[in-house]
Design an enzyme around this catalytic site. Structure first.
Site, PDB file in Angstrom:
ATOM      1  N   ASP A 239      13.419  -3.517  -5.465  1.00 55.93           N
ATOM      2  CA  ASP A 239      13.772  -4.509  -4.445  1.00 55.93           C
ATOM      3  C   ASP A 239      14.355  -5.710  -5.177  1.00 55.93           C
ATOM      4  O   ASP A 239      13.749  -6.786  -5.229  1.00 55.93           O
ATOM      5  CB  ASP A 239      12.524  -4.888  -3.651  1.00 55.93           C
TER       6      ASP A 239
ATOM      7  N   GLY B   6       5.353   4.187  -8.971  1.00 52.97           N
ATOM      8  CA  GLY B   6       6.102   2.934  -9.162  1.00 52.97           C
ATOM      9  C   GLY B   6       5.179   1.731  -9.095  1.00 52.97           C
ATOM     10  O   GLY B   6       5.213   0.846  -9.971  1.00 52.97           O
ATOM     11  N   HIS B   7       4.307   1.714  -8.085  1.00 53.02           N
ATOM     12  CA  HIS B   7       3.335   0.619  -7.975  1.00 53.02           C
ATOM     13  C   HIS B   7       2.427   0.607  -9.207  1.00 53.02           C
ATOM     14  O   HIS B   7       2.136  -0.442  -9.766  1.00 53.02           O
ATOM     15  CB  HIS B   7       2.458   0.807  -6.740  1.00 53.02           C
TER      16      HIS B   7
ATOM     17  N   SER C 176       9.258   5.322  -3.332  1.00 57.37           N
ATOM     18  CA  SER C 176       9.085   4.339  -2.263  1.00 57.37           C
ATOM     19  C   SER C 176       8.014   4.852  -1.313  1.00 57.37           C
ATOM     20  O   SER C 176       7.899   6.068  -1.094  1.00 57.37           O
ATOM     21  CB  SER C 176      10.410   4.172  -1.506  1.00 57.37           C
TER      22      SER C 176
ATOM     23  N   GLY D   2       0.810  -1.223   0.000  1.00 53.07           N
ATOM     24  CA  GLY D   2       0.000   0.000   0.000  1.00 53.07           C
ATOM     25  C   GLY D   2       0.835   1.260   0.000  1.00 53.07           C
ATOM     26  O   GLY D   2       2.022   1.239  -0.318  1.00 53.07           O
ATOM     27  N   ALA D   3       0.180   2.384   0.372  1.00 47.30           N
ATOM     28  CA  ALA D   3       0.784   3.717   0.245  1.00 47.30           C
ATOM     29  C   ALA D   3       1.315   3.849  -1.190  1.00 47.30           C
ATOM     30  O   ALA D   3       2.491   4.131  -1.438  1.00 47.30           O
ATOM     31  CB  ALA D   3       1.889   3.950   1.271  1.00 47.30           C
TER      32      ALA D   3
ATOM     33  N   ARG E 155       8.102   4.641   1.737  1.00 58.91           N
ATOM     34  CA  ARG E 155       8.817   5.253   2.872  1.00 58.91           C
ATOM     35  C   ARG E 155       9.191   6.716   2.601  1.00 58.91           C
ATOM     36  O   ARG E 155       9.444   7.457   3.547  1.00 58.91           O
ATOM     37  CB  ARG E 155      10.070   4.448   3.224  1.00 58.91           C
TER      38      ARG E 155
END
Ligand code: AMP
Length: 282
Positions: free
Chosen positions: A152, A36-37, A187, A31-32, A189
């Site tokens: 990743d 990129g996702h 990201s 999530g978040a 984060r």
């Protein structure tokens, strides 16, 4: 738009698609969501009849409670974002109880040693947590294809190993890293960085680009020394590791062999926020 929280109901729905001969693409996330996702979801939409996106902050892959507690959770925005991209995407948002039942523990896996390199050295048990949840998600969704980011890269290689070892019938697709205009790898984060930290964090990618530039002419030791100095002079960012490693074994190298493929890997702290990035050197 279909949003499931129940494993059983999702499986029933997917079974009807499978019975109609439809192919399933799967994008697991925590999530978040960011661009990129979305680029992974777009890849899946291109070739699969049905795309499933999971949103699950997996407790067993975190190394400390603070990181789990502070992990950004923006489920409503995530659903809206996916909806604006394509309303036919199926979203799966299970609870921790739904995924783990009584015991929130991971299984132990061996991946020919690659789990002990790079991230594995600094995040004990992390890849056991990742493999546990991805295996479970694959059992639930039984996708034809699953999409993972090269951001990743070690995780991507571990998932490839997982699929091979368990002889799972899912094709693993690696997708390129999506970056901010300043080069910072996107990201979830990054949401924890303030705007000046986000701007300064471009030095991570700049360091990788410099390493790539030097790779043709300098030794690995010289490059590592340069990177170490570079971060010593940037007090806001603390280098955890920088390695140049073989893409297949992920073993850090000291000497190059012409026929092999190499990558640089980096992990950097900005205060308590841990950021990773990687670049192909060939
Ligand atoms: P996460 O939600 O961080 O677990 O990421 C879910 C998937 O998105 C993983 O396969 C990541 O590698 C991928 N991903 C995360 N950030 C990026 C990015 N900047 N570009 C491409 N893929 C990404």
């Amino acid at each position: 738009m279909l949003v499931f929280t129940s494993i059983l109901l999702l499986k029933e729905q997917l079974q009807t698609f499978k019975n109609q001969g439809q192919s399933i693409g799967f994008v697991p996330t925590m999530g978040a969501l960011h661009r990129g996702h979305l680029s992974l979801i777009e890849e899946s939409l291109k070739v699969n009849d049905v795309t499933v996106v999971s949103i699950f902050v997996n407790p067993t892959q975190f190394n400390n409670q603070e990181d789990i507690d502070k992990y950004p959770r923006t489920v409503e925005e995530d659903i809206a974002l996916i909806h604006s991209l394509n309303a036919r995407v199926i979203i799966f948002i299970p609870s921790v109880k739904e995924m783990y039942q009584q015991e929130i523990v991971s299984n132990h896996f061996e991946f020919d040693g690659i789990e002990h390199e790079l991230e594995g050295k600094f995040r004990p048990g992390h890849f056991d947590g990742v493999a546990t949840v991805v295996k479970h998600l694959f059992e639930i969704v039984t996708p034809n294809r699953a999409y993972f980011g090269e951001k990743d890269f070690q995780q991507l290689q571990i998932i490839r190993k997982l699929v091979k070892k368990l002889s799972l019938e899912v094709e693993i697709k690696g997708c390129p890293i999506y970056r901010e205009p300043n080069g910072l790898a996107m990201s979830s984060r990054n949401q924890r960085l303030n705007s000046s930290e986000k701007e300064e964090a471009k030095i991570i990618y700049q360091a990788l680009l410099e390493a790539k530039k030097q790779f043709g002419t300098k030794s690995v030791t010289q490059i590592k020394k340069w990177i170490l100095n570079f971060f010593k002079n940037n007090s806001n960012f603390k280098l955890e590791y920088f390695e140049i490693a073989d893409e297949d074994t992920l073993k850090p190298i000291t000497r190059k062999i012409k026929t092999k493929k190499y990558r640089a890997f980096i992990a950097v702290y900005c205060n308590t926020i841990r950021l990773i990035d990687t670049i192909s050197l060939n």
